[in-house]
Write a protein that holds these residues in place. Structure first.
Motif, PDB file in Angstrom:
ATOM      1  N   SER A   1       1.356 -90.544-150.274  1.00 17.52           N
ATOM      2  CA  SER A   1       2.340 -90.109-149.294  1.00 17.52           C
ATOM      3  C   SER A   1       3.498 -89.402-149.987  1.00 17.52           C
ATOM      4  O   SER A   1       3.906 -89.784-151.089  1.00 17.52           O
ATOM      5  CB  SER A   1       2.870 -91.295-148.474  1.00 17.52           C
ATOM      6  OG  SER A   1       3.610 -92.180-149.291  1.00 17.52           O
ATOM      7  N   VAL A   2       4.016 -88.373-149.346  1.00 17.94           N
ATOM      8  CA  VAL A   2       5.151 -87.609-149.868  1.00 17.94           C
ATOM      9  C   VAL A   2       6.139 -87.415-148.728  1.00 17.94           C
ATOM     10  O   VAL A   2       5.784 -86.920-147.658  1.00 17.94           O
ATOM     11  CB  VAL A   2       4.709 -86.247-150.434  1.00 17.94           C
ATOM     12  CG1 VAL A   2       5.912 -85.373-150.744  1.00 17.94           C
ATOM     13  CG2 VAL A   2       3.849 -86.433-151.680  1.00 17.94           C
TER      14      VAL A   2
ATOM     15  N   GLU B   1      -0.269 -87.927-146.915  1.00 16.30           N
ATOM     16  CA  GLU B   1       0.513 -88.238-145.717  1.00 16.30           C
ATOM     17  C   GLU B   1       1.927 -87.688-145.928  1.00 16.30           C
ATOM     18  O   GLU B   1       2.647 -88.136-146.820  1.00 16.30           O
ATOM     19  CB  GLU B   1       0.542 -89.747-145.519  1.00 16.30           C
ATOM     20  CG  GLU B   1       1.379 -90.233-144.359  1.00 16.30           C
ATOM     21  CD  GLU B   1       1.449 -91.748-144.329  1.00 16.30           C
ATOM     22  OE1 GLU B   1       2.574 -92.281-144.322  1.00 16.30           O
ATOM     23  OE2 GLU B   1       0.383 -92.396-144.347  1.00 16.30           O
ATOM     24  N   ILE B   2       2.332 -86.738-145.112  1.00 16.71           N
ATOM     25  CA  ILE B   2       3.637 -86.099-145.251  1.00 16.71           C
ATOM     26  C   ILE B   2       4.623 -86.720-144.264  1.00 16.71           C
ATOM     27  O   ILE B   2       4.319 -86.909-143.092  1.00 16.71           O
ATOM     28  CB  ILE B   2       3.552 -84.585-145.010  1.00 16.71           C
ATOM     29  CG1 ILE B   2       2.524 -83.942-145.970  1.00 16.71           C
ATOM     30  CG2 ILE B   2       4.919 -83.937-145.169  1.00 16.71           C
ATOM     31  CD1 ILE B   2       2.848 -84.126-147.434  1.00 16.71           C
ATOM     32  N   GLY B   3       5.804 -87.058-144.755  1.00 15.91           N
ATOM     33  CA  GLY B   3       6.853 -87.611-143.911  1.00 15.91           C
ATOM     34  C   GLY B   3       8.163 -86.869-144.121  1.00 15.91           C
ATOM     35  O   GLY B   3       8.338 -86.141-145.099  1.00 15.91           O
ATOM     36  N   ILE B   4       9.086 -87.062-143.203  1.00 18.13           N
ATOM     37  CA  ILE B   4      10.396 -86.408-143.267  1.00 18.13           C
ATOM     38  C   ILE B   4      11.492 -87.433-143.003  1.00 18.13           C
ATOM     39  O   ILE B   4      11.391 -88.225-142.064  1.00 18.13           O
ATOM     40  CB  ILE B   4      10.486 -85.259-142.251  1.00 18.13           C
ATOM     41  CG1 ILE B   4       9.537 -84.110-142.656  1.00 18.13           C
ATOM     42  CG2 ILE B   4      11.915 -84.733-142.129  1.00 18.13           C
ATOM     43  CD1 ILE B   4       9.488 -82.963-141.676  1.00 18.13           C
ATOM     44  N   SER B   5      12.516 -87.412-143.841  1.00 15.15           N
ATOM     45  CA  SER B   5      13.708 -88.231-143.634  1.00 15.15           C
ATOM     46  C   SER B   5      14.850 -87.341-143.168  1.00 15.15           C
ATOM     47  O   SER B   5      14.897 -86.148-143.473  1.00 15.15           O
ATOM     48  CB  SER B   5      14.113 -88.946-144.920  1.00 15.15           C
ATOM     49  OG  SER B   5      13.196 -89.955-145.257  1.00 15.15           O
ATOM     50  N   LEU B   6      15.796 -87.950-142.451  1.00 14.32           N
ATOM     51  CA  LEU B   6      16.917 -87.191-141.893  1.00 14.32           C
ATOM     52  C   LEU B   6      18.241 -87.851-142.270  1.00 14.32           C
ATOM     53  O   LEU B   6      19.001 -88.317-141.409  1.00 14.32           O
ATOM     54  CB  LEU B   6      16.774 -87.104-140.364  1.00 14.32           C
ATOM     55  CG  LEU B   6      15.494 -86.414-139.878  1.00 14.32           C
ATOM     56  CD1 LEU B   6      15.313 -86.607-138.384  1.00 14.32           C
ATOM     57  CD2 LEU B   6      15.518 -84.943-140.234  1.00 14.32           C
ATOM     58  N   PRO B   7      18.562 -87.891-143.564  1.00 11.92           N
ATOM     59  CA  PRO B   7      19.805 -88.539-143.987  1.00 11.92           C
ATOM     60  C   PRO B   7      21.033 -87.671-143.727  1.00 11.92           C
ATOM     61  O   PRO B   7      21.042 -86.486-144.055  1.00 11.92           O
ATOM     62  CB  PRO B   7      19.587 -88.738-145.489  1.00 11.92           C
ATOM     63  CG  PRO B   7      18.704 -87.582-145.879  1.00 11.92           C
ATOM     64  CD  PRO B   7      17.782 -87.365-144.702  1.00 11.92           C
ATOM     65  N   ARG B   8      22.050 -88.264-143.122  1.00 11.17           N
ATOM     66  CA  ARG B   8      23.346 -87.595-143.019  1.00 11.17           C
ATOM     67  C   ARG B   8      24.221 -88.094-144.163  1.00 11.17           C
ATOM     68  O   ARG B   8      24.159 -89.272-144.535  1.00 11.17           O
ATOM     69  CB  ARG B   8      24.013 -87.891-141.676  1.00 11.17           C
ATOM     70  CG  ARG B   8      23.345 -87.207-140.513  1.00 11.17           C
ATOM     71  CD  ARG B   8      24.181 -87.278-139.246  1.00 11.17           C
ATOM     72  NE  ARG B   8      24.182 -88.607-138.644  1.00 11.17           N
ATOM     73  CZ  ARG B   8      24.728 -88.884-137.455  1.00 11.17           C
ATOM     74  NH1 ARG B   8      25.331 -87.924-136.769  1.00 11.17           N
ATOM     75  NH2 ARG B   8      24.689 -90.102-136.961  1.00 11.17           N
ATOM     76  N   ILE B   9      25.031 -87.198-144.714  1.00  5.00           N
ATOM     77  CA  ILE B   9      25.861 -87.557-145.854  1.00  5.00           C
ATOM     78  C   ILE B   9      26.828 -88.665-145.467  1.00  5.00           C
ATOM     79  O   ILE B   9      27.374 -88.683-144.361  1.00  5.00           O
ATOM     80  CB  ILE B   9      26.594 -86.318-146.398  1.00  5.00           C
ATOM     81  CG1 ILE B   9      27.121 -86.592-147.800  1.00  5.00           C
ATOM     82  CG2 ILE B   9      27.696 -85.863-145.460  1.00  5.00           C
ATOM     83  CD1 ILE B   9      27.523 -85.346-148.550  1.00  5.00           C
TER      84      ILE B   9
END
Length: 367
Positions: free
Chosen positions: A218-219, A252-260
């Protein structure tokens, strides 16, 4: 070809001109498509699409349940070290920041592992700063040997590696990589990374692809929201994820959505991302990439995380600490950034159940 070729295609794109021309009909047509292209995705990130978040949310929920079921996968971070040689203006580990530097010894890694595993979690995310002197690949491999006695899934969030180094860590027991480009805008990237190996934009940009080529299971990628305008950065993040997903079918591709978040140092983000805009990003990503996991960390406050369960999120952190030895050591170092949701694993587990979903502590095994 690398993702950089895709980025270059849109680097000088007139985003404002595009968004100004979007109509209600354009938004509805994109929402109602069975399969969205990149222009549809950009349409759903537009100002006009903000008026259709409820419709997008209903479709997003249906797609999430269709592809993932009613589950939320849980993990927690474990910081091995905070030594870093980069001068990144937005990061608490910035080499110029006067903070206490620490690196865990093997017995300390084991203590952390025991405490975390006692909470029921079986997925760990291990992190370091960027210092090959203090945390070389062989040190990380030795830590993995300890951790795999306690966890069924080990993901790394460390400095970028060459393909053969990713293979080395996969052989040691790693099955996942998380790496953020931080900001896709190449010009802003150069202004934020003043010195150190992280200043090499292309080497970092291509790291997820090197991991895929090394057969990482996974990446997970993402942009640190707030370093450039969120509509552009979200678009480039989605394009990157879609590029990897279409090219590396076994990963398996994933995406994170971190706000600073607030951290040691004086950096203040120029671009603010409102809650409703974070929601819009999540919904647009789900409609564009129905099979992609989306992660929401404890950077976000508890109420917001609770309300986003079911709207596209598939993975959440719990019981988090951004300090080295943050779960067991009395003398802790400064964290990389401030945590917003400080609830325990049990508290987050219970709210997930309350929302009608199941918390997953181990790869698709609910308890």
């Amino acid at each position: 070809m690398s993702y950089y070729d895709k980025y270059i295609k849109y680097k000088d794109f007139d985003f404002k001109g595009f968004f100004d021309k979007i109509t209600d009909e354009d938004v509805l047509n994109s929402i109602n498509k069975e399969r969205l292209n990149e222009i549809d995705f950009l349409t759903l990130l537009s100002h006009k699409a903000e008026n259709y978040l409820e419709i997008m949310a209903r479709k997003s929920m249906n797609l999430t349940i269709q592809h993932f079921g009613k589950v939320i996968f849980l993990y927690t971070p474990l910081y091995l070290a905070n030594y870093c040689i980069n001068q990144c203006l937005y990061c608490g580990f910035n080499v110029t920041n006067k903070i206490t530097r620490k690196k865990l010894e093997m017995d300390e890694v084991e203590k952390e592992a025991k405490i975390i595993s006692d909470s029921g979690l079986r997925h760990i995310l291990i992190l370091t700063g960027e210092s090959r002197e203090h945390t070389p690949v062989d040190y990380i491999a030795r830590c993995i040997q300890v951790l795999k006695k306690y966890f069924t899934s080990i993901t790394i969030e460390i400095y970028p590696l060459d393909e053969h180094e990713y293979k080395e860590l996969i052989m040691a027991g790693v099955d996942g990589l998380t790496i953020y480009q931080e900001v896709y805008n190449e010009d802003i990237y150069k202004n934020l990374h003043l010195s150190g190996p992280k200043r090499n934009y292309r080497y970092r940009l291509d790291a997820p692809e090197r991991a895929c080529q090394a057969s990482m299971r996974s990446v997970n990628i993402g942009a640190l929201l707030g370093l450039d305008h969120w509509r552009r950065e979200s678009f480039f993040t989605g394009l990157h994820g879609n590029y990897l997903q279409n090219k590396y079918l076994d990963t398996e591709i994933g995406i994170s959505l971190p706000r600073i978040r607030p951290h040691k140092g004086e950096f203040q983000p120029e671009f603010y991302v409102e809650d409703k805009h974070l929601v819009q990003i999540i919904l647009a990503l789900r409609l564009y990439m129905p099979r992609t996991g989306i992660t929401l960390s404890t950077r976000e406050r508890a109420e917001l995380r609770d309300n986003l369960i079911g709207l596209g999120i598939t993975k959440m952190s719990a019981g988090s600490s951004t300090e080295v030895g943050g779960h067991t050591l009395d003398e802790k170092s400064e964290g990389q950034f401030d945590i917003s949701d400080q609830r325990s694993v049990d508290e987050i587990k219970n709210i997930i159940y309350k929302k009608g979903f199941q918390p997953v502590f181990k790869d698709w095994q609910a308890i």
